[in-house]
Design a protein around this motif. Structure first.
Motif, mmCIF file in Angstrom:
data_model
loop_
_atom_site.group_PDB
_atom_site.id
_atom_site.type_symbol
_atom_site.label_atom_id
_atom_site.label_comp_id
_atom_site.label_asym_id
_atom_site.label_seq_id
_atom_site.Cartn_x
_atom_site.Cartn_y
_atom_site.Cartn_z
ATOM 1 N N HIS A 1 -40.732 11.589 26.708
ATOM 2 C CA HIS A 1 -41.853 11.323 25.808
ATOM 3 C C HIS A 1 -43.199 11.426 26.522
ATOM 4 O O HIS A 1 -44.236 11.605 25.868
ATOM 5 C CB HIS A 1 -41.703 9.951 25.150
ATOM 6 C CG HIS A 1 -40.675 9.943 24.062
ATOM 7 N ND1 HIS A 1 -39.434 9.400 24.231
ATOM 8 C CD2 HIS A 1 -40.697 10.444 22.811
ATOM 9 C CE1 HIS A 1 -38.732 9.554 23.117
ATOM 10 N NE2 HIS A 1 -39.477 10.185 22.246
ATOM 11 N N SER A 2 -43.202 11.319 27.833
ATOM 12 C CA SER A 2 -44.470 11.446 28.557
ATOM 13 C C SER A 2 -44.968 12.887 28.587
ATOM 14 O O SER A 2 -46.121 13.130 28.956
ATOM 15 C CB SER A 2 -44.334 10.893 29.982
ATOM 16 O OG SER A 2 -43.395 11.639 30.727
ATOM 17 N N VAL A 3 -44.107 13.857 28.211
ATOM 18 C CA VAL A 3 -44.564 15.244 28.117
ATOM 19 C C VAL A 3 -44.657 15.684 26.653
ATOM 20 O O VAL A 3 -44.806 16.871 26.355
ATOM 21 C CB VAL A 3 -43.658 16.208 28.917
ATOM 22 C CG1 VAL A 3 -43.669 15.829 30.391
ATOM 23 C CG2 VAL A 3 -42.226 16.228 28.386
ATOM 24 N N GLN A 4 -44.590 14.727 25.749
ATOM 25 C CA GLN A 4 -44.756 15.007 24.325
ATOM 26 C C GLN A 4 -46.213 15.357 24.027
ATOM 27 O O GLN A 4 -47.135 14.918 24.724
ATOM 28 C CB GLN A 4 -44.345 13.771 23.514
ATOM 29 C CG GLN A 4 -44.307 13.949 22.011
ATOM 30 C CD GLN A 4 -44.009 12.629 21.310
ATOM 31 O OE1 GLN A 4 -44.778 11.674 21.446
ATOM 32 N NE2 GLN A 4 -42.902 12.564 20.588
ATOM 33 N N GLN A 5 -46.410 16.173 22.992
ATOM 34 C CA GLN A 5 -47.751 16.455 22.479
ATOM 35 C C GLN A 5 -47.803 15.909 21.052
ATOM 36 O O GLN A 5 -47.440 16.603 20.097
ATOM 37 C CB GLN A 5 -48.021 17.965 22.518
ATOM 38 C CG GLN A 5 -48.046 18.512 23.946
ATOM 39 C CD GLN A 5 -48.076 20.030 23.999
ATOM 40 O OE1 GLN A 5 -47.355 20.702 23.261
ATOM 41 N NE2 GLN A 5 -48.897 20.573 24.875
ATOM 42 N N PRO A 6 -48.210 14.635 20.899
ATOM 43 C CA PRO A 6 -48.124 13.965 19.593
ATOM 44 C C PRO A 6 -48.871 14.721 18.496
ATOM 45 O O PRO A 6 -50.063 14.990 18.613
ATOM 46 C CB PRO A 6 -48.769 12.600 19.863
ATOM 47 C CG PRO A 6 -48.629 12.395 21.342
ATOM 48 C CD PRO A 6 -48.770 13.757 21.932
ATOM 49 N N GLY A 7 -48.124 15.054 17.425
ATOM 50 C CA GLY A 7 -48.735 15.779 16.317
ATOM 51 C C GLY A 7 -49.236 17.161 16.683
ATOM 52 O O GLY A 7 -49.981 17.784 15.924
ATOM 53 N N GLY A 8 -48.805 17.660 17.838
ATOM 54 C CA GLY A 8 -49.378 18.885 18.379
ATOM 55 C C GLY A 8 -49.053 20.155 17.621
ATOM 56 O O GLY A 8 -49.688 21.190 17.844
ATOM 57 N N LYS A 9 -48.062 20.079 16.716
ATOM 58 C CA LYS A 9 -47.700 21.264 15.941
ATOM 59 C C LYS A 9 -48.138 21.140 14.480
ATOM 60 O O LYS A 9 -47.647 21.848 13.616
ATOM 61 C CB LYS A 9 -46.193 21.515 16.037
ATOM 62 C CG LYS A 9 -45.736 21.799 17.463
ATOM 63 C CD LYS A 9 -44.229 21.949 17.572
ATOM 64 C CE LYS A 9 -43.757 23.261 17.002
ATOM 65 N NZ LYS A 9 -42.301 23.464 17.220
ATOM 66 N N GLY A 10 -49.048 20.218 14.237
ATOM 67 C CA GLY A 10 -49.561 20.024 12.880
ATOM 68 C C GLY A 10 -48.697 19.074 12.090
ATOM 69 O O GLY A 10 -49.076 17.932 11.856
ATOM 70 N N GLY A 11 -47.516 19.532 11.667
ATOM 71 C CA GLY A 11 -46.614 18.686 10.901
ATOM 72 C C GLY A 11 -45.555 18.018 11.739
ATOM 73 O O GLY A 11 -44.715 17.290 11.214
ATOM 74 N N SER A 12 -45.569 18.254 13.041
ATOM 75 C CA SER A 12 -44.610 17.631 13.959
ATOM 76 C C SER A 12 -45.201 17.629 15.354
ATOM 77 O O SER A 12 -46.233 18.258 15.612
ATOM 78 C CB SER A 12 -43.268 18.375 13.940
ATOM 79 O OG SER A 12 -43.434 19.704 14.409
#
Length: 280
Positions: free
Chosen positions: A198-209
């Protein structure tokens, strides 16, 4: 340093590394058992302790159309099947106070999601179950603010607490992991966990996900384990690109055995020669 006993495991910053791993969300009992079985085997080969993780409900999906999982009733049945079939401890998230008691009847560790780490009623309800509690530090919270969270759980008489670093908000749709947070949280005496995926997640980075950079998850895991921590949290899936949740930051299941072997080498070195932080 405090040690938290979980089933037959001893989890602590100076104990052998515990690996908390599984899919983001539960898909079926058979799927959960498959991943848990593969991970149990890989952890045994590497010499790591193992806890299976999966969520019965992903209540914080970016979009209202995002798949949320099996739900609490079917989800807890699936988690119980993992315990029965494989004899490994299990962890799952809770999002509401009234989920804590039924979940604690099945799972060994209740996890407080990062977004909810300051929700007093949820922390108190979780603590009152007597289960081990893994609190993820909020993306908005400084590591030196975690003692306030700890105090809420401790007020229930429960000191079976784990603290997880999962990155800090750094602008829009971006997280950064500050490795100083690990020894700072370890100064509380409680076991510290690094959430490498989760530390390499891009929150909301794809618009709908949410998006993610899974190629950097092993980097985060190795860096954190080299400091000497209690556990590493890794989401994994046999086909991340088709997983219903968090695929972009999950590590492919077939890559896990080699990663675990390297992590245990870092863990042994770190705990043979502990890193001492002098605040002065």
């Amino acid at each position: 340093m405090k040690t938290v006993e979980i089933a037959d495991l001893r989890v602590g910053n100076d104990a052998p590394l515990t690996v908390i791993a599984g899919p983001c969300q539960l898909e079926s009992a058979d799927h959960a058992q498959m991943i848990a079985g593969r991970m149990k085997e890989a952890c045994a080969a590497a010499g790591a302790q193992y806890v299976f993780k999966a969520s019965f409900d992903k209540a914080n999906r970016t979009s209202v159309t995002g798949k949320r999982g099996l739900g609490i009733d079917e989800g807890l049945k699936a988690l119980q099947s993992v315990k029965d079939a494989l004899g490994v401890p299990v962890l799952t998230d809770v999002h509401l106070p009234d989920q804590c008691a039924p979940a604690a009847d099945v799972v060994d560790i209740l996890q407080i999601p990062a977004f909810l780490c300051r929700q007093t009623d949820l922390l108190l309800a979780a603590g009152q179950t007597g289960a081990a509690i893994n609190v993820k530090k909020g993306q908005f919270l400084a590591p030196w603010d975690m003692p306030n969270v700890i105090s809420k759980v401790e007020s229930t008489g429960n000191t079976r607490i784990l603290l997880t670093e999962r990155g800090t908000s750094f602008g829009y749709n971006t997280l950064v992991a500050d490795m100083r947070a690990l020894p700072q949280m370890a100064a509380t005496g409680y076991p510290v966990v690094m959430d490498a995926t989760h530390s390499v997640q891009q929150p909301g980075g794809k618009g709908g996900s949410s998006g993610g950079q899974r190629e950097f998850a092993p980097v985060m895991a190795r860096a954190a384990v080299s400091l000497g921590i209690a556990a590493v949290f890794i989401e994994t899936h046999e086909a991340p690109d088709t997983a219903p949740s968090d695929g972009p930051n999950m590590i492919p299941l077939d890559q896990m055995p080699a990663l675990l072997q390297s992590l245990m080498q870092f863990d042994r070195l770190a705990k043979e020669t502990p890193c001492r932080i002098d605040a002065n």
